[in-house]
Scaffold this active site. Sequence first.
Site, mmCIF file in Angstrom:
data_model
loop_
_atom_site.group_PDB
_atom_site.id
_atom_site.type_symbol
_atom_site.label_atom_id
_atom_site.label_comp_id
_atom_site.label_asym_id
_atom_site.label_seq_id
_atom_site.Cartn_x
_atom_site.Cartn_y
_atom_site.Cartn_z
ATOM 1 N N ASP A 134 37.380 42.171 45.429
ATOM 2 C CA ASP A 134 37.118 40.892 44.742
ATOM 3 C C ASP A 134 38.267 39.905 44.892
ATOM 4 O OD1 ASP A 134 34.739 42.050 43.729
ATOM 5 O OD2 ASP A 134 35.887 42.963 42.108
ATOM 6 N N HIS B 278 30.344 39.663 48.259
ATOM 7 C CA HIS B 278 31.247 38.626 48.738
ATOM 8 C C HIS B 278 30.644 37.285 48.353
ATOM 9 C CE1 HIS B 278 33.012 41.324 52.127
ATOM 10 N NE2 HIS B 278 33.258 41.768 50.919
HETATM 11 P P1 GDP Z 1 35.326 39.340 47.815
HETATM 12 O O1 GDP Z 1 34.441 40.520 47.554
HETATM 13 O O2 GDP Z 1 36.715 39.704 48.172
HETATM 14 O O3 GDP Z 1 34.713 38.386 48.780
HETATM 15 O O4 GDP Z 1 35.468 38.562 46.425
HETATM 16 P P2 GDP Z 1 34.330 38.198 45.345
HETATM 17 O O5 GDP Z 1 33.357 37.280 45.936
HETATM 18 O O6 GDP Z 1 33.807 39.441 44.708
HETATM 19 O O7 GDP Z 1 35.220 37.502 44.227
HETATM 20 C C1 GDP Z 1 35.924 36.346 44.453
HETATM 21 C C2 GDP Z 1 35.424 35.280 43.484
HETATM 22 O O8 GDP Z 1 36.393 34.284 43.351
HETATM 23 C C3 GDP Z 1 34.181 34.576 43.956
HETATM 24 O O9 GDP Z 1 33.406 34.199 42.873
HETATM 25 C C4 GDP Z 1 34.727 33.347 44.685
HETATM 26 O O10 GDP Z 1 33.815 32.264 44.718
HETATM 27 C C5 GDP Z 1 35.905 33.034 43.829
HETATM 28 N N1 GDP Z 1 37.056 32.442 44.515
HETATM 29 C C6 GDP Z 1 37.566 32.746 45.734
HETATM 30 N N2 GDP Z 1 38.696 32.060 45.950
HETATM 31 C C7 GDP Z 1 38.922 31.329 44.826
HETATM 32 C C8 GDP Z 1 39.970 30.442 44.417
HETATM 33 O O11 GDP Z 1 40.948 30.212 45.117
HETATM 34 N N3 GDP Z 1 39.858 29.898 43.171
HETATM 35 C C9 GDP Z 1 38.811 30.155 42.338
HETATM 36 N N4 GDP Z 1 38.789 29.575 41.135
HETATM 37 N N5 GDP Z 1 37.824 30.991 42.694
HETATM 38 C C10 GDP Z 1 37.880 31.572 43.918
#
Ligand code: GDP
Length: 425
Positions: free
Chosen positions: A13, A41
Site C-alpha cells: 500500500d 493498486h
Molecule cells: P499500492 O498497492 O502500493 O499501489 O498502494 P494502494 O493503492 O493500496 O494505496 C495507496 C493509496 O494512496 C491509494 O489510495 C492512492 O491513491 C493513494 N496515494 C498514492 N500516492 C499518494 C500521495 O502521494 N498522496 C496521497 N494523499 N495519496 C496517495
Amino acid sequence: MPATAIVGINWGDEGKGRMVDLFASEYDVVVRYQGGNNAGHTVVNRFGKFALNLIPSGIFSAGVRNVLGNGVVIDLEHLCGEVGRIREAGIPITPENFFISQRAIICLPYHRDQDVFEEERLKGAKYGSTRRGIAPVYGDKYLKKGIQMGELLQDDDYLRARLSFILEWKNLFIQNTYGKPPYTVDEMLGWLRTYGDPFKEYIHDVRCMLTRAQRAGENILFEAQLGALRDIDYGIYPYTTSSSPLAAYAPIGSGAPSIRLDDVIGIVKAYSTCVGEGPFVVETFGEEADRLREAGEEYGATTGRPRRVGPFDAVASRYGVQVQGATRLALTKLDVLSCLETIPVCIAYEIGGGTTRDFPFAPLLTGARPVLQRMPGWGTDVSGVRRWEDLPGEAQRYVEFAQDEMECRIDFVSVGPDRDAIIRR
Ligand code: GDP
C-alpha cells in the site's frame, strides 16, 4: 532499453500502482510477476479512480502491452469482473494490450473457500488473510496440484481428467479437516469454462514474447504487489504473503528469467501502515494515529479494512531497501503528514535492554519497542507543490532525513494520488 522494477519497500500500500501509472507510457511492456487479487493498486488519472487487483497498472497507457506473468495466481471469476469494470470506464482491454502467461496458476473457488475455512478454524490465531485463496493456491502450486492457464486451451476430457485427479485429493482434505461438502468435477469444469473461456485468446507463451521484446530493445517495467516485509522468504514470516514481491523475483515470475534489471525503484510511504495481523513495531493508537488514518484514507483498497498506522520506520525501511536492491526511491504521501504539528519517526528498536538499527528476525519483533524522535512539521498543505524548491524547508529536511536513514536516494516525492502530483528531484 531499461528493465525497471517498481517494488514496495514496506508492508504494501505504498502507492506502487500510482507510480506505475505515472511511468507506464515510457515503457513498451508492464508485467505483474507475483501475487493475485489479494491486494489493490489504486490509480487516479484522467479516466477516473480505479482499484486494480490483477490488471497491471499500465493498462491506461496507449500502446503498452500488459502482462500477467507465470508467478501470478489468477482467480478467473475475479478477473472477469475486473476487466468488465475497467472496460465500462472506456479503457480497452484487448488481445493487443493484455497478455496472460500460459504458466500462471488458476485460483479456483475451492482455494477461496479453503482460505475462509482455515481462518475460521484458526479463530484468534488467524493470519489476517484477505480470504482470496492466495495461500491455498500457492500451496497447491508447490504441491504440483495446480492448473495452469494454458490448460484452458485443452478440451473438456483433458480438464475433466485433471480436475478428477486434483479433487480426489482436495475433497479428502476439505471434508476431513473442515467438515465441508466435496466439490464436483462438473461444477469446477463449469466454472473454468464460464470464466476462463473469455480469456482463451489472451493466453500466450509469455517467455517467447518477453524474449522478443528484450531482443528488440524494448523497455520493460515490472510491477510488484505488496512490499518487502511481506515477502515469503525475507518478510515477517509467517505474517507474509505466499509469493515474493522482491525485485529479484521479477525476472522469474514474469517469464523472462534471464533479464537483468537496470533500475529498481522502491516505493516508500512517508509514514507506516500495515494491514492484517502480525508484529508492527511502530503501531500507534489514539488521536494522532486516527488523524493520520483519516488524512491518508488508510482503509484497504480490496477489503475496506482500516489499516494499522504508525510513524516512518527507518529500521524496517532500510531493510526493505536492502532486500529489494533498490537503486532509487519514491517517497509517497508526504502531503498527508501536513496534518501533524510535529512528526514522529522511528530510528531504532529496543530489544531486551539493547538498541538495534538492524531489522530483527521475526519472533524478536514482538518484544521490540520503537525508539522515536520528533521532527518539526510544516503546517501547510503541500499537495499543490510540483518543484522541490517550493517545498517548505521542514518538508525538505524530512525527505532528506528519510533518504539518509534508508541510505538510498529519493528521486521522487509524491504529494497526492493524481498522476501529476509528483516532485522530481
Ligand atoms: P499500492 O498497492 O502500493 O499501489 O498502494 P494502494 O493503492 O493500496 O494505496 C495507496 C493509496 O494512496 C491509494 O489510495 C492512492 O491513491 C493513494 N496515494 C498514492 N500516492 C499518494 C500521495 O502521494 N498522496 C496521497 N494523499 N495519496 C496517495
